[in-house]
Design an enzyme around this catalytic site. Structure first.
Site, PDB file in Angstrom:
ATOM      1  N   SER A  74     -54.884  12.152 -65.734  1.00  0.00           N
ATOM      2  CA  SER A  74     -53.692  11.749 -66.485  1.00  0.00           C
ATOM      3  C   SER A  74     -53.460  12.674 -67.665  1.00  0.00           C
ATOM      4  O   SER A  74     -54.313  12.796 -68.553  1.00  0.00           O
ATOM      5  CB  SER A  74     -53.860  10.317 -67.003  1.00  0.00           C
ATOM      6  OG  SER A  74     -52.861  10.061 -67.970  1.00  0.00           O
ATOM      7  N   HIS A 126     -51.442  13.146 -62.772  1.00  0.00           N
ATOM      8  CA  HIS A 126     -50.800  11.864 -63.101  1.00  0.00           C
ATOM      9  C   HIS A 126     -49.961  12.030 -64.367  1.00  0.00           C
ATOM     10  O   HIS A 126     -50.465  12.431 -65.421  1.00  0.00           O
ATOM     11  CB  HIS A 126     -51.901  10.822 -63.300  1.00  0.00           C
ATOM     12  CG  HIS A 126     -51.426   9.417 -63.447  1.00  0.00           C
ATOM     13  ND1 HIS A 126     -51.075   8.627 -62.368  1.00  0.00           N
ATOM     14  CD2 HIS A 126     -51.261   8.637 -64.546  1.00  0.00           C
ATOM     15  CE1 HIS A 126     -50.727   7.425 -62.802  1.00  0.00           C
ATOM     16  NE2 HIS A 126     -50.819   7.402 -64.118  1.00  0.00           N
ATOM     17  N   ASP A 148     -47.594  10.147 -66.978  1.00  0.00           N
ATOM     18  CA  ASP A 148     -47.279   8.802 -67.480  1.00  0.00           C
ATOM     19  C   ASP A 148     -45.993   8.790 -68.286  1.00  0.00           C
ATOM     20  O   ASP A 148     -45.909   9.435 -69.343  1.00  0.00           O
ATOM     21  CB  ASP A 148     -48.421   8.309 -68.381  1.00  0.00           C
ATOM     22  CG  ASP A 148     -49.613   7.818 -67.589  1.00  0.00           C
ATOM     23  OD1 ASP A 148     -49.422   7.002 -66.677  1.00  0.00           O
ATOM     24  OD2 ASP A 148     -50.744   8.261 -67.895  1.00  0.00           O
ATOM     25  N   MET A 178     -43.383   6.491 -70.454  1.00  0.00           N
ATOM     26  CA  MET A 178     -43.276   5.212 -71.177  1.00  0.00           C
ATOM     27  C   MET A 178     -41.988   5.207 -71.986  1.00  0.00           C
ATOM     28  O   MET A 178     -41.682   6.191 -72.666  1.00  0.00           O
ATOM     29  CB  MET A 178     -44.455   5.049 -72.125  1.00  0.00           C
ATOM     30  CG  MET A 178     -45.802   5.132 -71.432  1.00  0.00           C
ATOM     31  SD  MET A 178     -47.128   4.965 -72.622  1.00  0.00           S
ATOM     32  CE  MET A 178     -48.541   5.272 -71.556  1.00  0.00           C
ATOM     33  N   HIS A 199     -45.970   8.034 -62.914  1.00  0.00           N
ATOM     34  CA  HIS A 199     -46.154   6.596 -63.139  1.00  0.00           C
ATOM     35  C   HIS A 199     -45.116   6.138 -64.156  1.00  0.00           C
ATOM     36  O   HIS A 199     -45.223   6.458 -65.341  1.00  0.00           O
ATOM     37  CB  HIS A 199     -47.587   6.374 -63.654  1.00  0.00           C
ATOM     38  CG  HIS A 199     -47.917   4.959 -64.002  1.00  0.00           C
ATOM     39  ND1 HIS A 199     -49.030   4.614 -64.736  1.00  0.00           N
ATOM     40  CD2 HIS A 199     -47.303   3.792 -63.695  1.00  0.00           C
ATOM     41  CE1 HIS A 199     -49.083   3.303 -64.878  1.00  0.00           C
ATOM     42  NE2 HIS A 199     -48.039   2.780 -64.267  1.00  0.00           N
ATOM     43  N   MET A 231     -43.635   3.629 -66.463  1.00  0.00           N
ATOM     44  CA  MET A 231     -43.798   2.375 -67.217  1.00  0.00           C
ATOM     45  C   MET A 231     -42.507   2.174 -67.993  1.00  0.00           C
ATOM     46  O   MET A 231     -42.447   2.353 -69.218  1.00  0.00           O
ATOM     47  CB  MET A 231     -45.030   2.488 -68.126  1.00  0.00           C
ATOM     48  CG  MET A 231     -46.330   2.448 -67.328  1.00  0.00           C
ATOM     49  SD  MET A 231     -47.751   3.055 -68.254  1.00  0.00           S
ATOM     50  CE  MET A 231     -47.588   4.821 -67.933  1.00  0.00           C
ATOM     51  N   MET A 271     -53.295  -1.632 -62.137  1.00  0.00           N
ATOM     52  CA  MET A 271     -53.663  -1.271 -63.508  1.00  0.00           C
ATOM     53  C   MET A 271     -54.969  -1.966 -63.876  1.00  0.00           C
ATOM     54  O   MET A 271     -55.115  -3.183 -63.692  1.00  0.00           O
ATOM     55  CB  MET A 271     -52.581  -1.704 -64.503  1.00  0.00           C
ATOM     56  CG  MET A 271     -51.270  -0.935 -64.432  1.00  0.00           C
ATOM     57  SD  MET A 271     -51.393   0.845 -64.669  1.00  0.00           S
ATOM     58  CE  MET A 271     -52.193   0.966 -66.266  1.00  0.00           C
ATOM     59  N   ASP A 326     -55.911   2.736 -62.379  1.00  0.00           N
ATOM     60  CA  ASP A 326     -55.500   3.471 -63.571  1.00  0.00           C
ATOM     61  C   ASP A 326     -55.895   2.683 -64.811  1.00  0.00           C
ATOM     62  O   ASP A 326     -55.437   1.555 -64.993  1.00  0.00           O
ATOM     63  CB  ASP A 326     -53.974   3.670 -63.505  1.00  0.00           C
ATOM     64  CG  ASP A 326     -53.423   4.498 -64.647  1.00  0.00           C
ATOM     65  OD1 ASP A 326     -54.202   5.041 -65.450  1.00  0.00           O
ATOM     66  OD2 ASP A 326     -52.177   4.594 -64.724  1.00  0.00           O
TER      67      ASP A 326
HETATM   68  C1  DX5 Z   1     -52.092   3.841 -69.415  1.00  0.00           C
HETATM   69  C2  DX5 Z   1     -51.743   4.992 -68.494  1.00  0.00           C
HETATM   70  C3  DX5 Z   1     -52.934   5.670 -67.952  1.00  0.00           C
HETATM   71  C4  DX5 Z   1     -53.799   6.333 -69.000  1.00  0.00           C
HETATM   72  C5  DX5 Z   1     -55.213   6.298 -68.535  1.00  0.00           C
HETATM   73  O1  DX5 Z   1     -51.004   3.053 -69.668  1.00  0.00           O
HETATM   74  O2  DX5 Z   1     -50.984   4.520 -67.381  1.00  0.00           O
HETATM   75  O3  DX5 Z   1     -52.589   6.590 -66.921  1.00  0.00           O
HETATM   76  O4  DX5 Z   1     -53.443   7.654 -69.277  1.00  0.00           O
HETATM   77  O5  DX5 Z   1     -56.047   6.785 -69.550  1.00  0.00           O
HETATM   78  P1  DX5 Z   1     -57.605   6.519 -69.542  1.00  0.00           P
HETATM   79  O6  DX5 Z   1     -58.163   7.094 -68.278  1.00  0.00           O
HETATM   80  O7  DX5 Z   1     -58.064   7.223 -70.756  1.00  0.00           O
HETATM   81  O8  DX5 Z   1     -57.796   5.025 -69.598  1.00  0.00           O
HETATM   82 ZN    ZN Z   2     -50.768   5.830 -65.570  1.00  0.00          ZN
END
Ligand code: DX5
Ligand code: ZN
Length: 226
Positions: free
Chosen positions: A7, A32, A34, A36, A65, A67, A137, A175
């Protein structure tokens, strides 16, 4: 097939292209990404223009991903900007079937649906036949570096068993808080795609860190539920 998806939430954003290529060269299967929106989760990360730049900078398959509250509007745009896999949340404001269809219309590589920790396995069952991936998750989405929730393992198993019952060769991705130890529990529970942020980008030797994760997942994988 076991896949490791580092990620980029944990990378140095000023050097994202270099970091991603170093991780891909070191043996990562996916990257990955992310997204948000500050609404679906209490944090804002990166979005479409950053994905477009990263797409130009790397050949690594990009596992996006989302969110975000409104995947129906934005998910297809992430395909246009270079996503190979798009995963959105079942708890978003959009009708999952409409989002899946919108992504199929864009010929995305894979479509995934994600569940927050409070959402039961059964919520995703009606959609399994239309999906390539389910993302379970293992922390509350929003931030990297949180502690793995071991009580998500029965949910992973329930989804794997339902996929087996339906004869579906599903990718089950996990994740949040995945490291060299927790990866074993999730692999044994039925996961085969592993996201890791802080456990990879924080390490000095990416190849060694990836190798450890892969070996630990592989050794636990043979104990998967049937
Ligand atoms: C959290 C993200 C993850 C995050 C994971 O909301 O979706 O992808 O980056 O990070 P680690 O592996 O550090 O928990
Ligand atoms: Zn993620």
């Amino acid at each position: 097939m076991i896949q490791i998806s580092p990620s980029i939430l944990s990378c140095d954003f000023a050097r994202m292209g270099e970091e991603v290529n170093a991780m891909y060269k070191a043996g990562a299967d996916l990257i990955h990404f992310d997204v948000m929106d500050g609404h679906f989760v209490p944090n804002i990360s990166i979005g479409l223009p950053v994905l477009a730049s990263l797409r130009k900078a790397t050949k690594a398959p990009l596992d996006v991903h989302l969110m975000i509250s409104d995947p129906l509007t934005y998910a297809p745009q992430f395909v246009d900007h270079g996503a190979d896999i798009v995963v959105f949340h079942i708890e978003s404001d959009s009708d999952p079937r409409k989002v899946i269809q919108a992504l199929r219309d864009k010929n995305v590589g894979k479509v995934g649906l994600s569940l927050k920790p409070g959402t039961p396995a059964q919520a995703v069952f009606p959609y399994l036949e239309e999906l390539d991936m389910v993302l379970v998750m293992t922390v509350e989405p929003g931030f990297g570096g949180q502690t793995f929730m071991a009580d998500m393992c029965p949910k992973i198993t329930a989804i794997r068993q339902e996929c087996n019952r339906l004869g579906l060769d599903m990718d089950i991705e996990v994740d949040g808080g995945i490291n060299a130890e927790t990866i074993k529990q999730t692999a044994q529970a039925g996961a085969n795609v592993f996201v890791a942020g802080s456990a990879l980008f924080g390490k000095p030797d990416y190849a060694a860190a990836l190798r450890t994760l892969r070996e630990n997942a592989q050794s636990a994988f043979s104990h998967q539920p049937k």
